[in-house]
Design a protein around this motif. Structure first.
Motif, mmCIF file in Angstrom:
data_model
loop_
_atom_site.group_PDB
_atom_site.id
_atom_site.type_symbol
_atom_site.label_atom_id
_atom_site.label_comp_id
_atom_site.label_asym_id
_atom_site.label_seq_id
_atom_site.Cartn_x
_atom_site.Cartn_y
_atom_site.Cartn_z
ATOM 1 N N UNK A 220 0.967 -1.290 -0.086
ATOM 2 C CA UNK A 220 0.093 -0.036 -0.084
ATOM 3 C C UNK A 220 0.832 1.329 0.012
ATOM 4 N N UNK A 221 2.349 1.040 0.086
ATOM 5 C CA UNK A 221 3.148 2.382 0.286
ATOM 6 C C UNK A 221 2.978 3.367 -1.255
ATOM 7 N N UNK A 222 2.790 4.693 -1.100
ATOM 8 C CA UNK A 222 2.747 5.412 -2.318
ATOM 9 C C UNK A 222 3.898 6.283 -2.425
ATOM 10 N N UNK A 223 4.917 6.178 -1.545
ATOM 11 C CA UNK A 223 6.076 7.153 -2.024
ATOM 12 C C UNK A 223 6.732 6.804 -3.017
ATOM 13 N N UNK A 224 6.699 5.506 -3.324
ATOM 14 C CA UNK A 224 7.835 5.030 -4.411
ATOM 15 C C UNK A 224 9.141 5.150 -3.820
ATOM 16 N N UNK A 225 9.891 5.968 -4.956
ATOM 17 C CA UNK A 225 11.353 6.048 -4.466
ATOM 18 C C UNK A 225 11.792 7.154 -3.779
ATOM 19 N N UNK A 226 10.712 7.660 -3.329
ATOM 20 C CA UNK A 226 11.163 8.932 -2.705
ATOM 21 C C UNK A 226 11.415 8.597 -1.047
ATOM 22 N N UNK A 227 12.083 9.357 -0.340
ATOM 23 C CA UNK A 227 13.006 9.278 0.945
ATOM 24 C C UNK A 227 12.009 8.582 1.960
ATOM 25 N N UNK A 228 11.845 7.624 2.704
ATOM 26 C CA UNK A 228 11.082 7.320 3.556
ATOM 27 C C UNK A 228 11.244 7.596 5.025
ATOM 28 N N UNK A 229 12.546 8.556 4.764
ATOM 29 C CA UNK A 229 12.887 9.099 6.283
ATOM 30 C C UNK A 229 12.272 10.534 6.506
ATOM 31 N N UNK A 230 11.382 10.820 5.512
ATOM 32 C CA UNK A 230 10.890 12.269 5.681
ATOM 33 C C UNK A 230 9.456 12.055 6.146
ATOM 34 N N UNK A 231 8.804 12.817 7.370
ATOM 35 C CA UNK A 231 7.512 12.605 7.524
ATOM 36 C C UNK A 231 6.513 13.560 6.978
ATOM 37 N N UNK A 232 6.366 13.155 5.458
ATOM 38 C CA UNK A 232 5.746 14.029 4.760
ATOM 39 C C UNK A 232 4.221 14.899 5.297
ATOM 40 N N UNK A 233 3.584 13.899 5.737
ATOM 41 C CA UNK A 233 2.243 14.432 6.173
ATOM 42 C C UNK A 233 2.530 15.293 7.552
ATOM 43 N N UNK A 234 3.249 14.916 8.411
ATOM 44 C CA UNK A 234 3.548 15.665 9.509
ATOM 45 C C UNK A 234 4.135 16.987 9.118
ATOM 46 N N UNK A 235 4.802 17.242 8.395
ATOM 47 C CA UNK A 235 5.426 18.636 7.708
ATOM 48 C C UNK A 235 4.243 19.439 7.165
ATOM 49 N N UNK A 236 3.253 18.691 6.671
ATOM 50 C CA UNK A 236 2.005 19.362 6.010
ATOM 51 C C UNK A 236 1.273 20.061 7.462
ATOM 52 N N UNK A 237 1.047 19.029 8.386
ATOM 53 C CA UNK A 237 0.492 19.415 9.574
ATOM 54 C C UNK A 237 1.195 20.503 10.449
ATOM 55 N N UNK A 238 2.491 20.207 10.331
ATOM 56 C CA UNK A 238 3.329 21.597 10.950
ATOM 57 C C UNK A 238 3.056 22.716 10.375
ATOM 58 N N UNK A 239 2.814 22.884 9.076
ATOM 59 C CA UNK A 239 2.523 24.222 8.463
ATOM 60 C C UNK A 239 1.238 24.840 8.848
ATOM 61 N N UNK A 240 0.381 23.773 8.791
ATOM 62 C CA UNK A 240 -1.067 24.198 8.952
ATOM 63 C C UNK A 240 -1.168 24.890 10.639
ATOM 64 N N UNK A 241 -0.062 23.992 11.630
ATOM 65 C CA UNK A 241 -0.393 24.699 12.612
ATOM 66 C C UNK A 241 0.646 26.165 12.993
ATOM 67 N N UNK A 242 1.300 26.199 11.907
ATOM 68 C CA UNK A 242 2.152 27.474 12.313
ATOM 69 C C UNK A 242 0.903 28.498 11.636
#
Length: 563
Positions: free
Chosen positions: A215-237
């Motif tokens: 079910x992974x959707x990141x493909x070849x992208x770096x899995x050590x980046x919390x992609x969704x959390x960064x979007x949430x962090x921007x929303x919090x800011x």
């Protein structure tokens, strides 16, 4: 300004239209995004867009992907007056208020392979609200949109993030005393897809099995980046611009806010009972809790006797069920609700208690939410069967393959939230030996990441012989880093799987001080001017219900330091 209450536009008619068309109303996940910031939002009825009194009762309002003409002239005029009065208007790929957002339309990029495919990549660019969220070891990661992406030109708005072609991905426009923010992609759909992945309807990473990794959707992208959390962090800011307080998402440690929460889980592969006892004793010696999933054979027989469970609990080890659909099956295999209920029943009969947080042997999974539905119907509250790396035994690997370092509730395609928590594995047996030597770097990176992102860190170790093989590393790096280390030691809470998963469902929200720890605007006693402070690291709540202590503390930058 009004009470500090965010809201999201909740339209039952819209959801029914989507349901009739067999489509997903992705905007339903906006509720989860707000909760993950630590500031739960309330639904706002479309009819209230013509009610100045209703708007005056909310401080922020998120709009879905309304098309051009999706808002009347009267609604737009009232929204502009409300925003100018201090409101925060958030557009999730909204095309109905471009003048208010300060952009001009230049087209749209559709998802090339359906709703679970990547449409565009973008990077944070704003030095105040976005860039401080990034990890210093990954200072400019390329983030990903899993939704149609609008192509717009900033026309009086300030770009906070840009797509690969330079067009703005997120814009901010000052309107009177308030702000209008446009996400040119849909953060609700993007984070929902990242968290839950795509349906496992085939063996995408061919190994002969249907597994959660498919079910992974990141493909070849770096899995050590919390992609969704960064979007949430921007929303919090962005919410912090309204002086919004936030509930800190981790439980307090000695009355202080910890930097991270660690917990250790693993399965026993149907091993002899003495190996589970050894693992429990070993972790107890390190002062660390442990969660072990106990596996039956294909006939429902167990190596672990019932009278061992009280011993494990006294040693700080929490037992649960390791579902076994590997043995005696023709793979790839789709188990049924009855199959899952039978194995939960085996566990209940053997041990006289309910399994709270399970794991599937080899992380077998199929469909989208079906296994979670089967488990919840059988009385289970959470599952730990997702890891963001490909491979049957990806030792020494760290991953945020679900886009997050925190647990999350599962949502059904109908938009309804299932009362069931997914705990994705963040680190799979980091620190194990290779070729007769210990690999400390993956473990040190795991601990450092946890402190930077201010999330939970779910480390997976088989009960035995896994812990025995990793003994020096677990003892030295885990116990030593979390229990000693002097003034530079990170504050870290340790917790069991039950408290992280079931506790999210039952603990209730914590009290909120003026700022709730690292959350957004926290006015200081020294008369700081009212402005938003960047929020670094902490990336949201798994379910908006994790405990905190309501401490009022000023936002602070938590620069990483060696553990």
């Amino acid at each position: 300004m009004c009470p500090l209450q965010p809201a999201w536009l909740a339209d039952p008619d819209r959801r029914e239209r989507f349901a009739r068309a067999g489509a997903i109303d992705w905007f339903a996940y906006a509720e989860d995004l707000f909760e993950r910031t630590g500031a739960a939002a309330v639904p706002f009825a479309p009819a209230a867009l013509l009610d100045p009194g209703a708007l005056a009762r909310v401080s922020a309002l998120a709009l879905p992907d309304l098309p051009p003409g999706g808002l009347s002239a009267d609604q737009l005029a009232l929204l502009e007056r409300w925003t100018a009065g201090g409101g925060l208007l958030l557009g999730f790929a909204t095309a109905a208020a471009d003048a208010l957002f300060g952009v001009r339309d230049e087209g749209c990029v559709e998802q090339p392979a359906g709703p679970f495919s990547e449409s565009a990549a973008f990077r944070f660019t704003d030095p105040e609200l976005a860039l401080p969220l990034l990890h210093p070891d990954r200072p400019a990661p390329e983030l990903v949109a899993f939704s149609p992406a609008r192509l717009v030109r900033a026309d009086g708005a300030r770009p906070l993030a840009v797509f690969a072609d330079g067009r703005p991905a997120v814009t901010l426009r000052r309107v009177g005393s308030g702000w209008a923010v446009l996400f040119a992609f849909d953060p609700a759909q993007t984070c929902w897809v990242l968290h839950q992945g795509r349906p496992v309807d085939q063996d995408y990473y061919p190994d002969g099995f249907f597994r959660s990794n498919d079910g992974l959707v990141l493909g070849e992208r770096d899995p050590e980046v919390p992609y969704a959390d960064l979007i949430v962090g921007l929303l919090r800011n962005l919410l912090a611009l309204t002086r919004q307080p936030f509930v800190y998402q981790l439980p307090a440690l000695d009355g202080e806010l910890p930097d991270a929460l660690f917990f250790w889980g693993g399965d026993d592969e149907g091993c002899p009972a003495e190996q589970n006892l050894y693992a429990a004793e070993f972790m107890h010696e390190q002062g660390l809790p442990y969660h072990v999933n106990i596996m039956p054979n294909a006939r429902g027989e167990w190596h672990t006797p019932p009278d061992l469970l009280p011993v494990l609990r006294r040693l700080g080890t929490e037992p649960s069920l390791h579902l076994n659909f590997m043995d005696g099956q023709q793979h790839p295999f789709r188990y049924t609700a009855a199959d899952v209920a039978a194995q939960v029943g085996w566990y209940r009969h053997q041990f006289g208690e309910e399994p709270i947080c399970t794991v599937f042997h080899c992380t077998l999974w199929h469909g989208w939410t079906e296994p979670a539905e089967y488990l919840r119907a059988a009385g289970v509250e959470a599952d730990n069967s997702r890891f963001g790396r490909v491979g049957m035994n990806p030792v020494n690997q760290l991953s945020y393959g679900a886009g997050t370092s925190l647990p999350y509730f599962v949502r059904l395609a109908s938009g309804e939230r299932l009362d069931f928590v997914c705990e994705a594995i963040n680190a799979y047996e980091p620190g194990y030996q290779r070729d007769g030597r210990m690999e400390l770097e993956p473990l040190q990176r795991t601990l450092s990441d946890a402190a930077w992102w201010h999330g939970t860190m779910n480390l997976f170790y088989h009960s035995a012989p896994g812990l025995r093989r990793g003994e020096p590393v677990v003892a030295g790096a885990h116990g030593g880093a979390l229990r000693g280390g002097g003034a530079r030691r990170r504050r870290a809470a340790v917790q069991r799987g039950l408290c992280v998963a079931g506790g999210l469902r039952r603990a209730g929200a914590a009290g909120v001080g003026r700022g709730g720890g690292d959350g957004g605007w926290t006015p200081g006693d020294d008369g700081d001017p009212p402005r938003a402070r960047p929020l670094v690291g902490q990336a949201g709540a798994g379910a908006g219900r994790a405990a905190g202590d309501g401490t009022c503390r000023r936002s602070r930058r938590l620069a990483p330091a060696p553990l």
